[in-house]
Design an enzyme around this catalytic site. Structure first.
Site, PDB file in Angstrom:
ATOM      1  N   ASP A  78      53.162  29.135  35.059  1.00 22.92           N
ATOM      2  CA  ASP A  78      51.783  29.632  34.975  1.00 22.92           C
ATOM      3  C   ASP A  78      52.237  30.876  34.372  1.00 22.92           C
ATOM      4  OD1 ASP A  78      49.319  31.363  35.006  1.00 22.92           O
ATOM      5  OD2 ASP A  78      48.517  30.843  37.072  1.00 22.92           O
ATOM      6  N   TYR A 134      49.515  32.949  42.620  1.00 26.42           N
ATOM      7  CA  TYR A 134      47.950  33.325  42.751  1.00 26.42           C
ATOM      8  C   TYR A 134      47.390  32.120  44.166  1.00 26.42           C
ATOM      9  CZ  TYR A 134      42.866  33.145  42.222  1.00 26.42           C
ATOM     10  OH  TYR A 134      41.880  33.200  41.748  1.00 26.42           O
ATOM     11  N   ARG A 165      31.753  16.127  25.241  1.00 27.83           N
ATOM     12  CA  ARG A 165      32.251  16.954  26.488  1.00 27.83           C
ATOM     13  C   ARG A 165      33.412  15.918  26.261  1.00 27.83           C
ATOM     14  NH1 ARG A 165      32.671  12.454  29.952  1.00 27.83           N
ATOM     15  NH2 ARG A 165      30.270  12.168  29.840  1.00 27.83           N
ATOM     16  N   LYS A 167      42.143  35.801  31.655  1.00 30.79           N
ATOM     17  CA  LYS A 167      42.476  37.228  31.969  1.00 30.79           C
ATOM     18  C   LYS A 167      43.324  37.692  30.659  1.00 30.79           C
ATOM     19  CE  LYS A 167      42.612  37.087  35.887  1.00 30.79           C
ATOM     20  NZ  LYS A 167      42.171  35.071  36.168  1.00 30.79           N
TER      21      LYS A 167
HETATM   22  N1  PLP Z   1      46.715  31.756  37.976  1.00 25.93           N
HETATM   23  C1  PLP Z   1      46.923  33.083  37.832  1.00 25.93           C
HETATM   24  C2  PLP Z   1      48.090  33.854  37.905  1.00 25.93           C
HETATM   25  C3  PLP Z   1      45.138  33.940  38.101  1.00 25.93           C
HETATM   26  O1  PLP Z   1      45.717  35.106  38.267  1.00 25.93           O
HETATM   27  C4  PLP Z   1      44.304  32.876  38.173  1.00 25.93           C
HETATM   28  C5  PLP Z   1      42.719  33.787  38.037  1.00 25.93           C
HETATM   29  O2  PLP Z   1      42.848  35.321  39.401  1.00 25.93           O
HETATM   30  C6  PLP Z   1      44.331  31.285  38.163  1.00 25.93           C
HETATM   31  C7  PLP Z   1      45.233  31.199  37.702  1.00 25.93           C
HETATM   32  C8  PLP Z   1      43.054  31.359  38.090  1.00 25.93           C
HETATM   33  O3  PLP Z   1      42.440  31.743  37.260  1.00 25.93           O
HETATM   34  P1  PLP Z   1      40.458  30.920  36.453  1.00 25.93           P
HETATM   35  O4  PLP Z   1      39.635  32.315  37.776  1.00 25.93           O
HETATM   36  O5  PLP Z   1      40.438  31.392  35.469  1.00 25.93           O
HETATM   37  O6  PLP Z   1      40.330  30.371  37.192  1.00 25.93           O
END
Ligand code: PLP
Length: 389
Positions: free
Chosen positions: A180, A107, A54, A205
């Protein structure tokens, strides 16, 4: 080649950073280290700092080195999911009473994390259209936020925010600016070089790129190399423990090696898809920053080196949008995005269901396409037949 400096080209960093060959065997691809614990030469005498899975793992270290290099950051921290990364970052920065100013079409899960998980712990949330600098300035002047959080291009409406401009507004107000970078990826956009403090990713992604591993990351800019934030993030990664497992880290590392070529192909295919849809009589609106008709096109052309693989469209009504999303064949109906295969998503009932009825809700007519790297003629034929249903 064993070491690389940050001056190397992006594609070279993506392939080589953190990927030194195994010194014991010469294996060119570093092995996956599954061991949860590490033999000590004497009490507290650790080999290369590894003690317990961890707190540290060589495969995770390799990924973190690679992530920091490709984003041009000082430190990267990898996590079990994008939301785990976001949660750890938010807890490292915020105290009860602090406010986060959030982009209006981020998101849905990011909004949910702030409103329903951190909200009850006293974190305040305000939502604003980050692509509108006057609205951001007004919101910042009204109540100083601790964090400005933006997605550009945003999800799913592909709004473009001026990262350098936002960083200037945020820094003047003493706020941290978080981008992001999941949609653009560092292959197309380098937020830290534009002045952002922190980049976050859902590595699930494009970085993973093959829809076979869930993960997330936080990357800090050079300005935060020796900061209390860097230390606190490392501490929380260890103390909370939402870390990526070794195989997940390794798969993400492998994905990143082809990021540059994949993003070029995603962008090419998405440009063709967007042009086709823009000329189609049944499509009311196309959201793609590569189109000259997109309000953020010029800014995107300056700030990005390609326009990415996501195209959203508005159809005549919610019912037509739902039917279209259920009628494609090559574009599979599924959550997520950024894999080599094309996907279609109906945000209102899928990825953004959690923000229905809030100020971050997505219009019911909107469908999001994650354009993959298949033969573009096949993609266009699929969209054509689904629009005819
Ligand atoms: N940020 C964006 C732009 C996303 O599209 C997503 C998930 O779809 C996330 C963060 C969250 O990521 P995760 O699904 O890997 O927890």
């Amino acid at each position: 080649m064993t070491t690389l400096d940050a001056a190397r080209g992006f594609a070279s960093l993506a392939v080589h950073a953190g990927q030194e060959f195994d010194p014991t065997t010469g294996a060119v691809i570093p092995p996956v280290h599954f061991s949860t614990t590490y033999a000590q030469d004497g009490i507290g005498e650790l080999r290369q700092g590894y003690e317990y899975g961890r707190s540290g793992n060589p495969t995770r270290t390799a990924l973190q080195t690679q992530l920091a290099a490709i984003e041009g950051g000082a430190h990267a921290y990898s996590f079990a999911s994008g939301l785990a990364a976001e949660d750890t970052l938010l807890r490292a920065v915020l105290s009860p009473g602090d406010e986060v100013l959030l982009g209006s079409d981020v998101y849905g899960g990011t909004h949910r994390l702030l409103s329903r998980v951190l909200g009850p712990w006293g974190v305040r949330l305000r939502v604003v259209d980050m692509s509108d600098p006057d609205a951001v300035r007004a919101a910042v002047a009204e109540r100083a936020p601790r964090i400005l959080w933006v997605e550009t291009p945003s999800n799913p409406l592909l709004r473009i925010t001026d990262i350098a401009g936002l960083a200037a507004i945020g820094h003047e107000a003493g706020a941290l600016v978080v981008v992001d970078n999941t949609f653009a990826t560092p292959a197309l956009q380098q937020p830290l070089a534009l002045g952002a403090d922190i980049v976050v990713h859902s590595t699930t992604k494009y970085l993973g790129g093959h829809s076979d591993v869930v993960g997330g990351a936080v990357v800090l800019s050079e300005a935060h190399r020796d900061s209390a934030l860097a230390e606190q993030l490392g501490f929380l990664q260890f103390a909370v423990g939402a870390v990526s497992g070794p195989l997940d880290a390794w798969l993400t590392t492998r994905g990143i090696k082809t990021l540059d070529v994949r993003m070029r192909r995603h962008s090419e295919n998405a440009a063709s898809v967007a042009a086709f849809l823009e000329g189609h009589e049944r499509v009311a609106r196309v959201y793609y920053p590569g189109l000259a008709s997109h309000p953020g096109h010029d800014l995107a052309a300056r700030q990005m080196s390609g326009f990415g693989g996501i195209v959203s469209i508005a159809l005549e009504s919610g019912a037509v949008a739902r039917r279209f999303a259920e009628s494609t064949r090559l574009f599979q109906l599924a959550e997520s995005l950024g894999g080599v295969e094309s996907l279609v998503n109906y945000p209102d009932e899928m990825t953004h269901a959690s923000v229905r009825g809030t100020e971050a809700a997505v219009p019911v007519e909107v469908v999001r396409l994650s354009v993959g790297i298949e033969a573009v003629a096949d993609l266009l034929a699929d969209l054509e037949q689904a629009l005819a249903v």
